[in-house]
Design an enzyme around this catalytic site. Structure first.
Site, mmCIF file in Angstrom:
data_model
loop_
_atom_site.group_PDB
_atom_site.id
_atom_site.type_symbol
_atom_site.label_atom_id
_atom_site.label_comp_id
_atom_site.label_asym_id
_atom_site.label_seq_id
_atom_site.Cartn_x
_atom_site.Cartn_y
_atom_site.Cartn_z
ATOM 1 C CB CYS A 77 -0.924 -0.021 1.215
ATOM 2 S SG CYS A 77 -1.682 1.552 1.613
ATOM 3 C CB CYS A 80 0.868 1.193 4.262
ATOM 4 S SG CYS A 80 -0.891 0.810 4.292
ATOM 5 C CB CYS A 155 3.386 1.032 -20.426
ATOM 6 S SG CYS A 155 2.321 1.198 -18.992
ATOM 7 C CB CYS A 158 4.877 -1.852 -18.267
ATOM 8 S SG CYS A 158 3.178 -1.953 -18.868
ATOM 9 C CG ASP A 553 25.813 38.986 -12.088
ATOM 10 O OD1 ASP A 553 25.951 39.835 -11.200
ATOM 11 O OD2 ASP A 553 26.743 38.575 -12.804
#
Length: 858
Positions: A77, A80, A155, A158, A553
């Site tokens: 998770c 978590c 992807c 993936c 600058d």
């Protein structure tokens, strides 16, 4: 940190170098002269980078902190993971924590005098997880690092799953997959077996991995097996679908259209072609799905395979074939288009030649770059490429330095000129003394930094990642509920609602959404690097698109940083010769452009100077030291006044020089008093740059300078800059930038990357210009202009804002299409092949739309 060395000057220089790094909060000497105290933000720099600065100066740092990392088991998770990271960070003595959810690994830095690893591991167990040391630490004391080029990686989701899967292999430590560059770096034990095993796992996932920089014995492979398999299978699938459609149209005239009857269903010739289309088109995704399920990961290949299988199970053979073909075709086209974007960066790698003509003992020998050492003399023939960074020993020629600086005009090179690897020689023959190792050349560093920039996630990408982590599980659960609830509780037709659930399952793939940001970032970074603009990551690219104010600058940025001595004013005895001699002696160790101008003038005039003693330089003010036993002072009015010296006698001459737009440097040494006038003209493109920035919507432009108010005022008026601040010390420039941040929110600071490092560090984006070959500036700047062309700045703003608009359009379009098809699927108005076409079509559209950034022009 403890530094091994006995040179006080080296330690001071080391502290100055470290201060220039972005993310450094504080650097100071400790009571123990062999120690320095460094406080840094790990989000912007690292201990490794700090140690590299020390190594360049021949010093070695030993950190008072220990570093370790574990692999966490049972971490499923993302929320978590964030909570666990936060819990560990609150343990007293833990100074830094980073938890990678994708690889389930946690890295941490701690003070061994305050806390030990047992307490940290105990906290992990109390949070409900198991931990173990990485296999790499237990299998072999020595580790190997292998880099791979990946083919077919289309992807980002993936890529993350591949990274997670590889990190679980025995003997493999850290894994980093760079989707933008399509490369992968793996730390593993020192056996060739593990490298082969890594390649096998990558191929099982449906991609191809090639080791970078190592000659690996490869088995001969056929055309079908060597990278063209997907193309052949996709084409075969398309042909089978065409034949199936043709068979359906001609079934009235085909006497044996029905081949067999099975469970009440007639298997026709067209069905046979459709099944062949499913097998050929769905082979790659089914193979990848199988290994993903073995690794307990859920990716788009699994979802599509379920969709195809489900369609076949309810007798929708035509749709199953169409889904297989469209998904395979979409992946093929997406891989091709992404490789086009990535190749824009990979072309940099091919710029430098792999061999060099080494001059040794009066003869030439062609040797690989790995056989060269610093100090070797290389011969570059007309039309050839410069293989290394170095200095011209003999010969004259014009070099095309566009690969490094982005400048199309050739640069003239004579003995003593610096040259860069990757430059193309003109009509002359050059002998070049190698000045840096091949891996330390400016081109190598650019390639490395660009690849790092591609790997970093932009803020919008973090949003997309968070969204897709919520979106995909919700839609999958929704699809399962749609399949089950209507038939189970409302007696509705199972096949109809099962079909609608399959459509939702296909739509749950987040590919178009996830790819919408990285393809735009990769394209924009590739475009900018081709024009000599090095952007350190997507975060800085996006920040540049929101900039409201820019601070410049003056010296070396809006001017050429090559001031010339115009006046020598002797006030009290002595001669111009004596004035110039003492001034050059005091300034001989300084790197300031004004100091260099004085040294240059003394050489031109044939004036000798000698080395000073007890020299003290006060940044932005001046220098004091002893010459021939007599104290001397050279600097601005404020500096001499602070030294307790009278300055009233200088005033009339100073006012006259400043009214002429010149900088006045005051000098006092014994009986000699004098003033040196210097002038530095603006760059010819400076005014056009300011006008261009205003056209791009920059609301406020400020000029910051340590020069006197009259000079700065004249410069600001000449360039059309509305606000200026003069007589500023470096720390005052920092305060000025902070004030601009409070007024305008997002502020960019443009400077030289070295003298302006503190102001660059506090700005939203620090831009250093003209830094080709300057290692420190390359490391410290957020954006680096490799040449001195100010017109790159308006282009940078334009590119950044165009990129930001492209990303927002891609994200909005992807979410809109997904939302529309979720509604259509639930209402039964969308079928499987439409869902796949929408998913892959959207992915291709956002990819093509992002790739437009590759061709962005000023």
């Amino acid at each position: 940190m403890r530094e091994n060395g006995d040179c006080a000057h080296c330690t001071t220089r080391l502290i100055d170098d470290i201060k220039r790094l972005k993310g450094i909060k504080k650097v100071e000497s400790a009571e123990d002269p062999s120690q320095i105290l460094v406080e840094y933000d790990p989000n912007f720099t690292s201990l490794e980078l700090i140690e590299n600065f020390a190594i360049r100066q021949g010093l070695k740092l030993q950190s008072h902190y220990n570093h370790s990392h574990y692999r966490i088991e049972g971490l499923d998770c993302a929320v978590c993971a964030a909570k666990l990271e936060q819990r560990i960070s609150k343990i007293p003595g833990v100074t830094w924590v980073s938890l990678n959810f994708a690889t389930s690994q946690i890295w941490f830095e701690y003070e061994p005098e305050v806390v030990n690893t047992e307490r940290i591991s105990s906290a992990i167990e109390r949070a409900g997880y198991q931990y173990r040391e990485p296999e790499i630490a237990r299998v072999a004391p020595e580790i190997s690092v292998s880099s791979f080029t990946l083919t077919g990686l289309d992807c980002p989701d993936c890529a993350a799953k591949l990274q997670s899967r590889l990190s679980k292999l025995e003997g493999v430590g850290e894994v980093l997959v760079n989707f933008g560059a399509s490369t992968m770096t793996v730390k593993h034990d020192q056996t060739l077996t593990h490298r082969a095993q890594i390649i096998d796992v990558v191929e099982e996932a449906g991609y191809k991995a090639t080791v970078i920089g190592v000659d690996v014995q490869k088995k001969p492979s056929s055309f079908f097996a060597a990278g063209n398999r997907k193309l052949v299978l996709t084409a075969l699938s398309g042909i089978c679908i065409f034949c199936g459609l043709l068979a359906t149209l001609l079934k009235a005239v085909i006497p044996f259209s029905t081949l067999i009857s099975l469970a009440g269903h007639n298997l026709t010739v067209s069905h046979l072609f459709y099944l062949l289309a499913v097998v050929s088109g769905g082979y790659s995704s089914a193979r990848s799905a199988y290994y993903s399920l073995l690794a307990r990961t859920l990716d788009m290949n699994v979802l599509m395979s379920i969709g195809i299988t489900g369609a076949l199970a309810i007798g929708e053979v035509e749709e199953g074939a169409m889904v297989a073909f469209l998904f395979s075709l979409g992946n093929l086209l997406q891989s091709y288009t992404l490789d086009k974007a990535r190749n824009a960066i990979k072309l940099l790698i091919d710029i430098a030649p792999q061999e060099a003509n080494l001059k040794r003992g009066g003869s030439l020998a062609k040797v690989p770059l790995s056989g060269l050492t610093v100090g070797d003399v290389i011969v570059v023939k007309p039309g050839g490429k410069v293989p290394v960074d170095g200095v011209v020993v003999t010969g004259e020629s014009a070099l095309n330095e566009a690969p490094i600086t982005g400048e199309s005009q050739p640069a003239d090179k004579v003995p003593g000129s610096t040259v860069f690897a990757g430059s193309v020689n003109g009509s002359g023959v050059l002998e070049i003394r190698m000045g840096k190792r091949v891996e330390d050349s400016t081109l190598s560093r650019i390639i490395h930094l660009v690849e790092e920039a591609q790997a970093q996630k932009a803020p919008s990408q973090h949003f997309v990642d968070r969204f897709s982590k919520i979106y995909t599980p919700i839609v999958i659960v929704g699809a399962l509920l749609v399949m089950v609830i209507p038939s189970a509780f409302f007696s509705l037709p199972f096949s109809e609602w099962f079909y609608r659930g399959l459509v939702l399952l296909v739509i749950s793939c987040p590919c178009a959404l996830v790819i919408s940001t990285p393809v735009s970032i990769v394209s924009a970074i590739a475009c900018s690097s081709k024009r000599g603009i090095l952007i350190k990551g997507g975060a800085y690219l996006e920040e540049m698109g929101t900039i409201n104010a820019i601070a410049f600058d003056k010296t070396g940025t809006l001017t050429r940083a090559r001031p010339e001595v115009t006046d020598l004013v002797v006030l009290n005895g002595g001669s111009e010769h004596d004035l110039l001699s003492i001034a050059a002696s005091l300034e001989m160790k300084s790197e300031h452009p004004l100091s260099k101008a004085i040294i240059r003038k003394s050489r031109q005039a044939g004036v000798s100077y000698r080395e000073p003693v007890d020299v003290t330089a006060l940044s932005g003010k001046g220098v004091k030291g002893t010459v021939d036993g007599q104290w001397g002072y050279i600097g601005n009015k404020r500096f001499l006044s602070e030294q307790g010296l009278p300055v009233a006698c200088y005033e009339p001459a100073v006012q006259k020089l400043e009214q002429e737009g010149k900088t006045a440097i005051l000098l006092q040494w014994g009986y000699i008093q004098g003033i040196i006038g210097l002038a530095d003209i603006p760059r010819k493109e400076a005014k056009e740059c300011i006008e261009g920035l205003k056209k791009q919507g920059i609301k406020h432009i400020t000029l910051l300078s340590g020069d006197n108010e009259r000079v700065v005022s004249g410069m600001a008026e000449k360039l059309g800059i509305g606000e200026f601040r003069a007589d500023m010390l470096p720390e005052e420039k920092v305060e000025a930038v902070k004030e601009l941040l409070s007024r305008y929110g997002k502020v960019a600071m443009v400077g030289d990357g070295i003298n302006d490092a503190p102001a660059l560090a506090v700005s939203t984006v620090g831009i250093a210009m003209g830094i080709a070959g300057t290692d420190t500036a390359l490391e410290t700047a957020d954006v680096a202009l490799m040449s001195d062309d100010l017109l790159k700045l308006p282009f940078l703003i334009y590119l950044s804002r165009r990129t930001l608009a492209t990303i927002k359009t891609n994200i909005g379009f992807s979410i809109l299409v997904k939302a529309a098809f979720i509604v259509l699927a639930f209402l039964g108005l969308a079928n499987l092949w439409m869902a796949v076409a929408a998913d892959t079509g959207t992915s291709l559209l956002v990819t093509f739309y992002g790739m437009r950034l590759l061709t962005t022009r000023p």
